[in-house]
Design an enzyme around this catalytic site. Structure first.
Site, PDB file in Angstrom:
ATOM      1  N   SER A  22     -31.563  -9.837  49.601  1.00 50.19           N
ATOM      2  CA  SER A  22     -32.360 -11.093  49.709  1.00 50.19           C
ATOM      3  C   SER A  22     -33.788 -10.758  50.269  1.00 50.19           C
ATOM      4  O   SER A  22     -33.980  -9.611  50.927  1.00 50.19           O
ATOM      5  CB  SER A  22     -31.732 -11.749  51.143  1.00 50.19           C
ATOM      6  N   ARG A  43     -35.296 -12.130  52.280  1.00 50.88           N
ATOM      7  CA  ARG A  43     -35.399 -12.035  53.842  1.00 50.88           C
ATOM      8  C   ARG A  43     -35.015 -10.695  54.433  1.00 50.88           C
ATOM      9  O   ARG A  43     -35.312 -10.564  55.877  1.00 50.88           O
ATOM     10  CB  ARG A  43     -34.649 -13.292  54.308  1.00 50.88           C
ATOM     11  N   HIS A  72     -32.853 -10.408  41.963  1.00 49.11           N
ATOM     12  CA  HIS A  72     -33.620 -11.097  40.903  1.00 49.11           C
ATOM     13  C   HIS A  72     -33.752 -10.246  39.458  1.00 49.11           C
ATOM     14  O   HIS A  72     -33.712 -10.954  38.585  1.00 49.11           O
ATOM     15  CB  HIS A  72     -34.938 -11.312  41.406  1.00 49.11           C
ATOM     16  N   GLY A  75     -28.836 -16.650  41.175  1.00 45.17           N
ATOM     17  CA  GLY A  75     -27.863 -15.658  41.880  1.00 45.17           C
ATOM     18  C   GLY A  75     -26.760 -16.459  42.726  1.00 45.17           C
ATOM     19  O   GLY A  75     -26.934 -17.539  43.148  1.00 45.17           O
ATOM     20  N   LEU A 108     -39.463  -9.719  44.656  1.00 45.39           N
ATOM     21  CA  LEU A 108     -38.415  -9.418  43.904  1.00 45.39           C
ATOM     22  C   LEU A 108     -37.666  -8.167  44.326  1.00 45.39           C
ATOM     23  O   LEU A 108     -38.289  -7.503  44.852  1.00 45.39           O
ATOM     24  CB  LEU A 108     -38.522  -9.371  42.624  1.00 45.39           C
ATOM     25  N   HIS A 109     -36.509  -8.358  44.359  1.00 43.75           N
ATOM     26  CA  HIS A 109     -35.496  -7.295  44.630  1.00 43.75           C
ATOM     27  C   HIS A 109     -34.432  -7.115  43.469  1.00 43.75           C
ATOM     28  O   HIS A 109     -34.421  -7.871  42.057  1.00 43.75           O
ATOM     29  CB  HIS A 109     -34.793  -7.440  46.041  1.00 43.75           C
ATOM     30  N   GLU A 110     -33.538  -6.241  43.566  1.00 47.11           N
ATOM     31  CA  GLU A 110     -32.695  -5.933  42.487  1.00 47.11           C
ATOM     32  C   GLU A 110     -31.808  -6.984  42.146  1.00 47.11           C
ATOM     33  O   GLU A 110     -31.261  -7.244  41.071  1.00 47.11           O
ATOM     34  CB  GLU A 110     -31.476  -4.956  42.758  1.00 47.11           C
TER      35      GLU A 110
END
Ligand code: PAF
Length: 278
Positions: free
Chosen positions: A184, A186, A36, A146, A32-34
Site C-alpha cells: 500500500s 500508505r 500497482h 487490486g 507506485l509500488h509492486e
C-alpha cells in the site's frame, strides 16, 4: 511512454487509437509500488495498449484524512512505469477534474455505506465519481484494479453494471511483502516499529484461515480470533466475515466467505482481506 497532461489531449489520443486494439487502463493515485506494477503487467499481458492515470483524487478523502500528506513522487513513478510497456500516462489537475461549479456525484447505494464506507463517509462517492470520469475520458476495455481494495472493486463493478458502461474490471491478486504485509502507498507512513505491528492484519487472516481449515464455521468466533490478535497491535476499525459477492455479514463461513478488515496502527489506517473456506 507519452505523458498526457490534459483531458482534451487524452481525448484526442484516445480517438486516434486503432479501433481493433484492446485498451487496458490502470487508475492510480501514484506513489507506485509492486502492487500497482502487477496491474500494469496484467494490462500488458492482456491488452494491446496500456494507459495509466496518476491522480490524487481529493473528493475521496474525508476532512480529517491524509489528502495533504498523501505521498507523491511523480519522477519516481515515471521511472518505475518506464520499465513496462506503458503507452500513455495521464495526470490531470484538480482544476480540470473539478472545475468551479462542479455539481455531479455518483453514489452506489448500500455498498458504499458499509465497512470502509461506514468509517469514511463520502469516500466511495468520491471513488465512483472519479473512476466514472476517468472511464469516460479513457474509454478502456479493461480496468485493472487490486483486490486489496476489495470493497472498491465491488462498488465500481456495480457502478459499471448499473450505468451500462462497457468497460470491465479485472480484479488482480493482492501483492504482499515477503512477511505478509499487503502493499500500500500508505505503508510509507509507518516507522519500523509500526511496520512490525502492521503485520497483525495478515497474521490475523492466517489465524482465521487456520481455524476455518480446522473446522470452525462460526463467523463471530472467527472474527473474535482476528480482533483479539489485531487489538494487541493496533485499533480495530472493523473486522467482518462477509459474503464475497454482496459484502453482507455472515453467521456461518461457507465457500464464498471473505474476511475483510481495517485496523489503525496509530494514525495509519490499513486494510486487508482474504477468501476463507476454499
Ligand atoms: O485505488 C485507488 O488508488 C483509487 O481509489 C483510485 C481507484 C485510483 C481512484 O482514485
Amino acid at each position: 511512454m507519452q505523458l498526457v497532461h490534459t483531458i482534451a489531449e487524452m481525448r484526442v489520443v484516445r480517438r486516434e487509437l486503432p479501433t481493433d486494439k484492446s485498451i487496458g487502463f490502470v487508475p492510480t493515485m501514484g506513489y507506485l509500488h509492486e502492487g500497482h506494477l502487477s496491474l500494469v503487467k496484467a494490462s500488458n499481458d492482456n491488452c494491446d495498449i496500456t494507459i495509466v492515470s496518476i491522480y490524487v483524487n481529493p473528493s475521496q478523502f474525508g476532512p480529517n484524512e491524509d489528502l495533504s500528506s498523501y505521498p507523491r513522487d511523480l519522477e519516481r513513478d515515471l521511472h518505475l512505469l518506464s520499465q513496462y510497456r506503458v503507452d500513455y500516462v495521464f495526470f490531470p489537475t484538480n482544476e480540470q477534474i473539478y472545475p468551479p461549479n462542479y455539481k455531479t456525484w455518483v453514489e452506489v447505494e448500500g455498498l458504499s455505506g458499509i465497512l470502509c464506507g461506514a468509517s469514511r463517509p463520502g469516500h466511495f462517492r468520491g471513488v465512483a465519481t472519479i473512476v466514472l470520469k476517468l472511464v469516460n475520458i479513457v474509454k478502456p476495455d479493461h480496468i485493472f484494479m487490486g483486490s486489496k481494495d476489495f470493497q472498491q472493486v465491488k462498488v465500481l463493478q456495480t457502478m459499471l453494471r448499473d450505468l451500462n458502461l462497457e468497460s470491465r474490471i479485472v480484479a488482480c491478486p493482492i501483492v504482499r511483502e515477503a512477511d505478509g504485509l499487503a502493499m500500500s502507498s500508505r505503508n510509507s507512513y509507518l516507522d519500523p516499529a509500526q511496520r512490525q505491528r502492521a503485520l497483525c492484519l495478515s497474521q490475523a487472516i492466517k489465524l482465521v484461515q487456520q481455524a476455518t481449515a480446522s473446522g470452525e464455521r462460526d463467523a463471530t468466533k472467527l472474527q473474535q480470533i482476528a480482533e483479539e490478535h489485531c487489538s494487541q497491535y493496533g485499533q480495530v476499525d472493523y473486522i467482518q466475515i462477509v459474503d464475497s459477492e454482496n459484502l453482507q455479514p455472515l453467521k456461518q463461513v461457507d465457500s464464498s466467505s471473505r474476511i475483510i478488515m481495517a485496523v489503525f496502527i496509530d494514525r495509519v489506517r490499513l486494510i486487508d482481506n482474504a477468501a476463507l473456506g476454499e
